[in-house]
Design a protein around this motif. Structure first.
Motif, PDB file in Angstrom:
ATOM      1  N   ASN A  52       0.793  -1.226   0.000  1.00  0.00           N
ATOM      2  CA  ASN A  52       0.000   0.000   0.000  1.00  0.00           C
ATOM      3  C   ASN A  52       0.826   1.278   0.000  1.00  0.00           C
ATOM      4  OD1 ASN A  52       0.876  -0.627   2.569  1.00  0.00           O
ATOM      5  ND2 ASN A  52      -0.936   0.172   3.594  1.00  0.00           N
ATOM      6  N   THR A  53       2.150   1.164  -0.174  1.00  0.00           N
ATOM      7  CA  THR A  53       3.001   2.342  -0.364  1.00  0.00           C
ATOM      8  C   THR A  53       3.901   2.109  -1.560  1.00  0.00           C
ATOM      9  OG1 THR A  53       4.865   1.584   1.008  1.00  0.00           O
ATOM     10  CG2 THR A  53       3.040   2.715   2.140  1.00  0.00           C
ATOM     11  N   ASN A  73      -6.547  -2.867   1.756  1.00  0.00           N
ATOM     12  CA  ASN A  73      -6.300  -1.438   1.562  1.00  0.00           C
ATOM     13  C   ASN A  73      -6.585  -0.971   0.145  1.00  0.00           C
ATOM     14  OD1 ASN A  73      -5.316  -0.661   4.237  1.00  0.00           O
ATOM     15  ND2 ASN A  73      -3.605  -2.025   3.793  1.00  0.00           N
ATOM     16  N   THR A 115      -5.835   4.986  -2.325  1.00  0.00           N
ATOM     17  CA  THR A 115      -4.551   4.267  -2.269  1.00  0.00           C
ATOM     18  C   THR A 115      -4.147   3.768  -3.644  1.00  0.00           C
ATOM     19  OG1 THR A 115      -4.945   3.568   0.015  1.00  0.00           O
ATOM     20  CG2 THR A 115      -3.334   2.298  -1.250  1.00  0.00           C
ATOM     21  N   ARG A 159      -2.937   6.582  -5.906  1.00  0.00           N
ATOM     22  CA  ARG A 159      -1.601   7.032  -5.514  1.00  0.00           C
ATOM     23  C   ARG A 159      -0.525   6.070  -6.022  1.00  0.00           C
ATOM     24  NH1 ARG A 159      -2.581   7.279  -0.519  1.00  0.00           N
ATOM     25  NH2 ARG A 159      -1.567   5.354   0.201  1.00  0.00           N
TER      26      ARG A 159
END
Length: 378
Positions: free
Chosen positions: A217-218, A238, A243, A246
């Protein structure tokens, strides 16, 4: 606008993947409606999981009675077919996560739905009822049955993914090789408590497409997975549009800036075998030599292979480089005056250089696993 073919060069089931992010299945949640609400930010949606035979349907009903979300269908094949139809006209590739106990269970779905979807064998579910039924993680402890399912789907003409949790099988490398030999196309790996080293281990064991799952999720986490062997990442809990957007934007920007969105680290910096594309001539003791030994390729064969793959491409130029050819040069993110002089002389940008290195890597990996396959069949 850059199209997906020139940005990612990623094809799944003969379709171009517009962004290397997938939705992972969540029982009772991930259906066509859920996926299509996120269609702008994903390339693949694995819907399900769907229980498709009597043992798994009974297990699913028991799990639902215990409070879990489940897809409960009186006629699961018709239910799946109806869900798949909802993706028509969409640029999202549909995958079906299936819980079954035998090859026939999966083939019944395939005969009704056809070739246009990915068939994902759920060897991931760890609910006791599903394991006792002979599905989910049961298949990781009974790999002959798992291989039979994959093989049957492959021989029928299906595009096959296997979803599993790393560390459950006694040996993930052996599992990856088994699934490759059985005819899988994708390994969808829940890395759970494992990091990039486990992903690299699986990447170095087979030439299949790999989707990394769990906590993706990043962009930092995603980039780490890409640099250690993932072709895609997937999200479940998530997977909200904020998210996903992004991640999509960050991956697109990185792909356009770098030229190779999932370029590996160099071998001498802990990269997987794809990093052989960045290695210099095998003339000194460095991580290249033991890596070649593991592949069964001699230094001379490696030298000759890279030279032949670079022939008639801009990588064969570069007289001012350390070894007289760009084929031996490092990753574009590593500062090198001599490489950059040669790139300028050849009229190549860093992005074009990395795209050439990607194709070089594909040629090397194809040869490595072709030879490994021949050795294992002897």
């Amino acid at each position: 606008m850059t199209d997906c073919g020139s940005r990612y060069y990623l094809t799944i089931n003969k379709r171009c993947v517009k962004v290397p992010v997938a939705l992972s299945s969540m029982a009772g949640i991930t259906d066509a409606s859920y996926a299509l609400l996120r269609k702008e930010n994903i390339g693949i949606a694995f819907i399900g999981g769907f229980s498709v035979d009597e043992p798994t349907m009974n297990a699913g009903a028991k799990m639902a009675d215990e409070g879990r979300h489940e897809f409960i269908c009186g006629d699961p094949v018709s239910c799946i077919r109806d869900e798949v139809k909802k993706f028509e006209g969409s640029d999202v590739i549909c995958g079906i996560n299936i819980r079954g106990t035998s090859p026939k269970s999966y083939l019944d779905v395939y005969s009704a739905v056809g070739k246009d979807v990915i068939y994902e064998v759920d060897a991931h579910c760890r609910q006791e009822a599903m394991i006792n039924a002979g599905a989910g993680e049961y298949l990781l402890k009974n790999t002959d049955t798992l291989a039979d399912i994959v093989r049957a789907l492959n021989e029928a003409g299906a595009y096959v993914s296997v979803k599993f949790r790393a560390g459950v099988s006694s040996n993930d490398s052996s599992l990856a090789r088994l699934l490759w030999k059985a005819g899988a196309d994708i390994l969808h790996v829940d890395l759970m408590d494992f990091g990039s080293s486990k992903l690299k281990e699986i990447r170095n064991s087979c030439p299949l497409k790999i989707i990394a799952n769990n906590s993706m999720n990043t962009f930092e986490r995603v980039k780490e997975m890409f640099s250690h062997g993932a072709d895609m990442v997937s999200l479940a809990r998530n997977a909200d549009n904020e998210t996903l957007e992004r991640l999509r934007v960050s991956i697109e920007e990185y792909a356009d800036e770098s030229g190779w969105y999932n370029a590996p680290k160099q071998l001498c910096r802990g990269g997987d075998l794809r990093g052989l594309a960045f290695c210099c001539m095998p003339i000194k003791q460095c991580p290249l030599i033991p890596a070649l030994k593991k592949t069964g390729m001699s230094p001379k064969k490696f030298h000759d292979l890279k030279v032949s793959l670079a022939e008639n491409t801009p990588l064969s130029s570069g007289e001012s480089t350390c070894f007289g050819s760009l084929v031996w040069c490092c990753k574009s993110s590593t500062p090198c005056m001599f490489r950059d002089i040669s790139l300028k002389q050849a009229g190549l940008s860093h992005q074009e250089y990395m795209r050439l290195k990607r194709r070089l890597s594909e040629g090397i990996i194809e040869k490595v696993f072709d030879e490994r396959s021949e050795e294992e069949s002897c």
